[in-house]
Write a protein that holds these residues in place. Structure first.
Motif, PDB file in Angstrom:
ATOM      1  N   TRP A 152      23.805  51.340 109.988  1.00 13.88           N
ATOM      2  CA  TRP A 152      24.506  51.900 108.815  1.00 13.88           C
ATOM      3  C   TRP A 152      25.562  50.912 108.328  1.00 13.88           C
ATOM      4  O   TRP A 152      25.704  50.671 107.126  1.00 13.88           O
ATOM      5  CB  TRP A 152      25.205  53.223 109.158  1.00 13.88           C
ATOM      6  N   HIS A 153      26.297  50.364 109.273  1.00 17.06           N
ATOM      7  CA  HIS A 153      27.370  49.446 108.896  1.00 17.06           C
ATOM      8  C   HIS A 153      26.798  48.196 108.227  1.00 17.06           C
ATOM      9  O   HIS A 153      27.338  47.703 107.218  1.00 17.06           O
ATOM     10  CB  HIS A 153      28.202  49.075 110.129  1.00 17.06           C
ATOM     11  N   ALA A 154      25.675  47.692 108.787  1.00 17.87           N
ATOM     12  CA  ALA A 154      25.068  46.485 108.214  1.00 17.87           C
ATOM     13  C   ALA A 154      24.685  46.741 106.748  1.00 17.87           C
ATOM     14  O   ALA A 154      24.862  45.874 105.888  1.00 17.87           O
ATOM     15  CB  ALA A 154      23.838  46.093 109.027  1.00 17.87           C
ATOM     16  N   LYS A 155      24.197  47.942 106.466  1.00 18.70           N
ATOM     17  CA  LYS A 155      23.802  48.271 105.089  1.00 18.70           C
ATOM     18  C   LYS A 155      25.036  48.330 104.188  1.00 18.70           C
ATOM     19  O   LYS A 155      25.035  47.794 103.081  1.00 18.70           O
ATOM     20  CB  LYS A 155      23.089  49.625 105.118  1.00 18.70           C
ATOM     21  N   HIS A 156      26.098  48.944 104.670  1.00 21.64           N
ATOM     22  CA  HIS A 156      27.327  49.021 103.862  1.00 21.64           C
ATOM     23  C   HIS A 156      27.901  47.639 103.596  1.00 21.64           C
ATOM     24  O   HIS A 156      28.362  47.348 102.497  1.00 21.64           O
ATOM     25  CB  HIS A 156      28.382  49.899 104.558  1.00 21.64           C
ATOM     26  N   ARG A 297      17.538  39.565  98.344  1.00 16.27           N
ATOM     27  CA  ARG A 297      17.356  38.687  99.520  1.00 16.27           C
ATOM     28  C   ARG A 297      18.070  39.291 100.727  1.00 16.27           C
ATOM     29  O   ARG A 297      17.599  39.229 101.858  1.00 16.27           O
ATOM     30  CB  ARG A 297      17.900  37.287  99.224  1.00 16.27           C
ATOM     31  N   GLY A 298      19.213  39.924 100.482  1.00  9.45           N
ATOM     32  CA  GLY A 298      19.966  40.555 101.566  1.00  9.45           C
ATOM     33  C   GLY A 298      19.190  41.710 102.188  1.00  9.45           C
ATOM     34  O   GLY A 298      19.183  41.891 103.410  1.00  9.45           O
ATOM     35  N   LEU A 299      18.503  42.492 101.346  1.00  7.65           N
ATOM     36  CA  LEU A 299      17.699  43.599 101.887  1.00  7.65           C
ATOM     37  C   LEU A 299      16.575  43.057 102.760  1.00  7.65           C
ATOM     38  O   LEU A 299      16.261  43.616 103.822  1.00  7.65           O
ATOM     39  CB  LEU A 299      17.116  44.444 100.743  1.00  7.65           C
ATOM     40  N   ALA A 300      15.979  41.919 102.295  1.00  3.85           N
ATOM     41  CA  ALA A 300      14.886  41.315 103.075  1.00  3.85           C
ATOM     42  C   ALA A 300      15.398  40.872 104.451  1.00  3.85           C
ATOM     43  O   ALA A 300      14.738  41.061 105.480  1.00  3.85           O
ATOM     44  CB  ALA A 300      14.300  40.132 102.314  1.00  3.85           C
ATOM     45  N   GLN A 301      16.607  40.327 104.451  1.00  2.00           N
ATOM     46  CA  GLN A 301      17.215  39.881 105.701  1.00  2.00           C
ATOM     47  C   GLN A 301      17.513  41.073 106.610  1.00  2.00           C
ATOM     48  O   GLN A 301      17.277  41.056 107.814  1.00  2.00           O
ATOM     49  CB  GLN A 301      18.524  39.152 105.342  1.00  2.00           C
ATOM     50  N   VAL A 303      16.029  44.095 106.639  1.00  7.63           N
ATOM     51  CA  VAL A 303      14.840  44.713 107.249  1.00  7.63           C
ATOM     52  C   VAL A 303      14.286  43.839 108.378  1.00  7.63           C
ATOM     53  O   VAL A 303      13.737  44.352 109.358  1.00  7.63           O
ATOM     54  CB  VAL A 303      13.722  45.045 106.218  1.00  7.63           C
ATOM     55  N   LYS A 304      14.477  42.520 108.248  1.00  6.95           N
ATOM     56  CA  LYS A 304      13.992  41.643 109.323  1.00  6.95           C
ATOM     57  C   LYS A 304      14.875  41.785 110.549  1.00  6.95           C
ATOM     58  O   LYS A 304      14.380  41.899 111.671  1.00  6.95           O
ATOM     59  CB  LYS A 304      14.011  40.181 108.867  1.00  6.95           C
ATOM     60  N   SER A 305      16.193  41.806 110.336  1.00  4.95           N
ATOM     61  CA  SER A 305      17.048  41.827 111.531  1.00  4.95           C
ATOM     62  C   SER A 305      16.922  43.143 112.284  1.00  4.95           C
ATOM     63  O   SER A 305      17.197  43.195 113.473  1.00  4.95           O
ATOM     64  CB  SER A 305      18.503  41.493 111.206  1.00  4.95           C
ATOM     65  N   PHE A 306      16.484  44.215 111.592  1.00  3.44           N
ATOM     66  CA  PHE A 306      16.288  45.478 112.329  1.00  3.44           C
ATOM     67  C   PHE A 306      14.797  45.744 112.584  1.00  3.44           C
ATOM     68  O   PHE A 306      14.415  46.851 112.940  1.00  3.44           O
ATOM     69  CB  PHE A 306      16.955  46.640 111.587  1.00  3.44           C
ATOM     70  N   ASP A 307      13.972  44.709 112.345  1.00  2.00           N
ATOM     71  CA  ASP A 307      12.563  44.750 112.710  1.00  2.00           C
ATOM     72  C   ASP A 307      11.841  45.978 112.135  1.00  2.00           C
ATOM     73  O   ASP A 307      11.173  46.733 112.854  1.00  2.00           O
ATOM     74  CB  ASP A 307      12.469  44.743 114.261  1.00  2.00           C
ATOM     75  N   PHE A 308      11.976  46.168 110.833  1.00  2.00           N
ATOM     76  CA  PHE A 308      11.366  47.337 110.182  1.00  2.00           C
ATOM     77  C   PHE A 308       9.839  47.213 110.126  1.00  2.00           C
ATOM     78  O   PHE A 308       9.304  46.116 109.944  1.00  2.00           O
ATOM     79  CB  PHE A 308      11.878  47.446 108.741  1.00  2.00           C
ATOM     80  N   ALA A 309       9.188  48.376 110.199  1.00  2.00           N
ATOM     81  CA  ALA A 309       7.732  48.434 110.006  1.00  2.00           C
ATOM     82  C   ALA A 309       7.430  48.245 108.521  1.00  2.00           C
ATOM     83  O   ALA A 309       8.277  48.547 107.674  1.00  2.00           O
ATOM     84  CB  ALA A 309       7.222  49.793 110.461  1.00  2.00           C
ATOM     85  N   SER A 310       6.197  47.795 108.212  1.00  2.00           N
ATOM     86  CA  SER A 310       5.866  47.525 106.801  1.00  2.00           C
ATOM     87  C   SER A 310       6.054  48.759 105.930  1.00  2.00           C
ATOM     88  O   SER A 310       6.549  48.659 104.818  1.00  2.00           O
ATOM     89  CB  SER A 310       4.430  47.082 106.621  1.00  2.00           C
ATOM     90  N   GLU A 311       5.610  49.941 106.419  1.00  4.93           N
ATOM     91  CA  GLU A 311       5.713  51.121 105.534  1.00  4.93           C
ATOM     92  C   GLU A 311       7.160  51.428 105.176  1.00  4.93           C
ATOM     93  O   GLU A 311       7.445  51.906 104.086  1.00  4.93           O
ATOM     94  CB  GLU A 311       5.002  52.353 106.086  1.00  4.93           C
TER      95      GLU A 311
END
Ligand code: HEM
Length: 548
Positions: A152-156, A297-301, A303-311
């Motif tokens: 949550w904090h990373a998103k904020h 670009r930040g959102l892409a980073q 999702v990668k750092s939290f290892d999100f699934a494609s869906e």
């Protein structure tokens, strides 16, 4: 007979008294329970009527809530599986913006149902109970989460860095100005174009320009129907959040999945193209065509750092586009409609806009952004459009026991503050000849006297909320307040300025969605369940001529 008459020696009189006493006790207990609980919004079919009403005619639902809140500042209501406390009044609304109230559970519903995040990723949010603030909330963990594990904090932090800071707002605004300018430049100079429908035009052109500004041009090349698919999905984002079974919500689920798939398709291609040479040449630039802006670009980073699934990744971008488009386009449309229907207002707005015009390096008319967004009448019209047309239930869950409106309620209680009640409060907004229900372009302006260098007294307009800010929260409040609010204001005012400055405009008529003549102007689209700003239910047909 003997049983009725004497009950084995227990006189019937005593039995009646006992029975009466029991009834009085139960009635008293129920009354005291009722006193401990806020009154309840009437519901003809328990668990069904209110939720159904909410989804099918939100404006009418909110009118019922407004009536109930006039009698009590807090009212309970069941929306599907959830029990909700609706609240009004400055102190109650500011209470739910405190840090002991969280929007996370409501956001989780949106991520799960409107974004269709994968279960594994939802679990990452659910297990991070440290909140979004820089300082983690005490959550009783034996081992507190490391800063980089706090999702949550990373998103904020990302929102603060890539949406709210001056550089990112300026970069997004510059890109928007460029791409919206290209759409306007498609009209021939000096020729009247007869059938321009302002709402339809902005839904297409403004949404296209904002998509390019934020996510780049590649997403539109990969998905030529991206904007249409977005508007289809957009109508369902809030109803989806209630999590009805799929068979009851088939169209909504289909639209969501189509739009998420478009976002994911682009993300996968963009990700390969961006990094194809190992070190992208785009690193650090404000705008590039593949991912667009810093926030993308930040959102892409993230999702990668939290290892999100494609869906989930498709859902992340789908919801971002929802935040980006759904309110600015509606609000810009209302501003244009209001100023075009009032020639004096149009003239005054045009005059203000001309004061912010500058000639750029390519010898074209552009705008001094800071000057533009601080013009008093422009700000007043923008604020009035937000006041009148934003209708959202700001939702929070208490993380500890709380007293609100005189009722003690347990931790985990869900609260909703309807902006409509505060935004239409007569005591805050009404004047003798301008009730709060009217759109009045000059409501947020006051005249002040200034003395110039040679001692002449001059009257000057100033934008002012006149201490009524507590009854105005179109962007929500507290830590979850809208992260795009600075860009939203720039984008809307830029779009208005570019149209007013470059075109001569003539109103023709109001039209129905099928293009036939409407016998009345536009009102808020009542059947609209999307959540924040209501779009108009009619369009405004006009002719316009590009001047340069
Ligand atoms: C007139 C335009 C807009 C209005 C009225 C609006 C309104 C809102 C509201 C009411 C919320 C929820 C706040 C709360 O729960 O307290 C919100 C959240 C949000 N909005 Fe906006 N918004 C607008 C434009 C934008 C734009 C242009 C963007 C993106 C560039 C954006 C991005 C966001 C984000 C990321 C959040 C989530 C914030 C969080 O949870 O930390 N919004 N918006």
């Amino acid at each position: 007979m003997g049983f009725i008459m004497d009950m084995g020696g227990f006189p019937i009189m005593n039995l009646s008294l006992l029975f009466l006493g029991l009834i009085v006790f139960i009635a008293g207990w129920r009354r005291s329970r009722r006193l401990l609980e806020p009154p309840r919004l009437h519901e003809a079919i328990p668990f069904v009527s209110n939720a159904w009403h909410f989804m099918k005619n939100k404006r009418l639902f909110i009118e019922r809530v407004t009536d109930a809140l006039a009698a009590s500042p807090i009212v309970q209501c069941r929306l599907g599986p959830m029990n909700i406390y609706l609240v009004t009044g400055n102190s109650n609304v500011s209470a739910i913006f405190r840090s002991s109230f969280s929007s996370d559970p409501w956001v989780m519903r949106i991520l799960e149902h409107s974004g269709a995040y994968a279960l594994a990723d939802l679990t990452k949010f659910a297990t991070d109970t440290s909140g979004g603030a820089r300082v983690p909330q005490a959550d009783g963990r034996a081992r507190p989460l490391a800063q980089e594990e706090r999702i949550w904090h990373a998103k904020h932090r990302l929102h603060d860095e890539a949406l709210m800071n001056t550089r990112s707002v300026t970069a997004l605004s510059a890109a928007f100005q460029r791409f919206f300018g290209e759409r306007l430049a498609a009209f021939p100079v000096g020729e009247w174009v007869e059938d321009v429908r302002i709402s339809a035009f902005l839904r297409n052109s403004m949404a296209t320009a904002a998509t390019r500004a934020a996510l780049g041009s590649r997403i539109l090349e990969i998905n030529p129907d991206f904007v249409e698919a977005f508007w289809e999905y957009e109508t369902y984002v809030e109803p989806l959040a209630f999590g009805l079974p799929h068979w009851l919500n088939r169209r909504a689920v289909r639209s969501r999945d189509q739009f998420r798939a478009m976002c994911l398709k682009w993300y996968e291609i963009a990700n390969r193209e961006f990094h194809c040479d190992g070190t992208s040449s785009y690193e650090g630039v404000d705008w590039e065509p593949i991912f667009g802006s810093q926030i993308s670009r930040g959102l892409a980073q993230w999702v990668k750092s939290f290892d999100f699934a494609s869906e989930s990744i498709g859902g992340v971008y789908a919801l971002f586009v929802f935040g980006l488009q759904s309110n600015t386009v509606a609000i810009c449309t209302w501003v244009m409609m209001e100023i075009i229907r009032d020639p004096n207002l149009y003239r005054e707005i045009k005059e203000e806009i001309s004061q912010a015009e500058v000639i750029n390096d390519s010898d074209e008319v552009a705008f001094n952004l800071q000057e533009l967004v601080s013009k008093p009448l422009l700000q007043s019209v923008y604020t009035e459009a937000l006041r009148v047309h934003v209708s959202i239930l700001i939702t929070r869950t208490s993380t500890e026991p709380v007293t609100i409106g005189g009722y003690q309620l347990p931790a985990g209680s869900v609260f909703q503050a309807p902006t409509h009640v505060a935004h239409f409060d007569e005591a805050s907004w009404g004047t003798a000849d301008r009730p709060a229900s009217d759109f009045w372009a000059y409501r947020h302006i006051r005249e002040v006297e200034t003395i110039d260098a040679v001692g002449h007294v001059k009257k000057q307009r100033e934008f002012s909320m006149m201490g009524r800010g507590g009854s105005f929260f179109p962007y929500g409040g507290g830590i979850s307040i809208c992260a795009g609010r600075a860009f939203a204001k720039h984008e809307v005012l830029l779009a208005v300025a570019m149209m007013v400055s470059n075109f001569d405009v003539e109103f023709i008529e109001w039209v129905n969605p099928n293009g036939s003549r409407s016998d009345r102007p536009a009102r808020d689209h009542t059947g609209y369940g999307n959540g924040i700003a209501a779009p108009p239910d009619r369009d405004m047909k006009l002719s316009w001529r590009r001047r340069r």
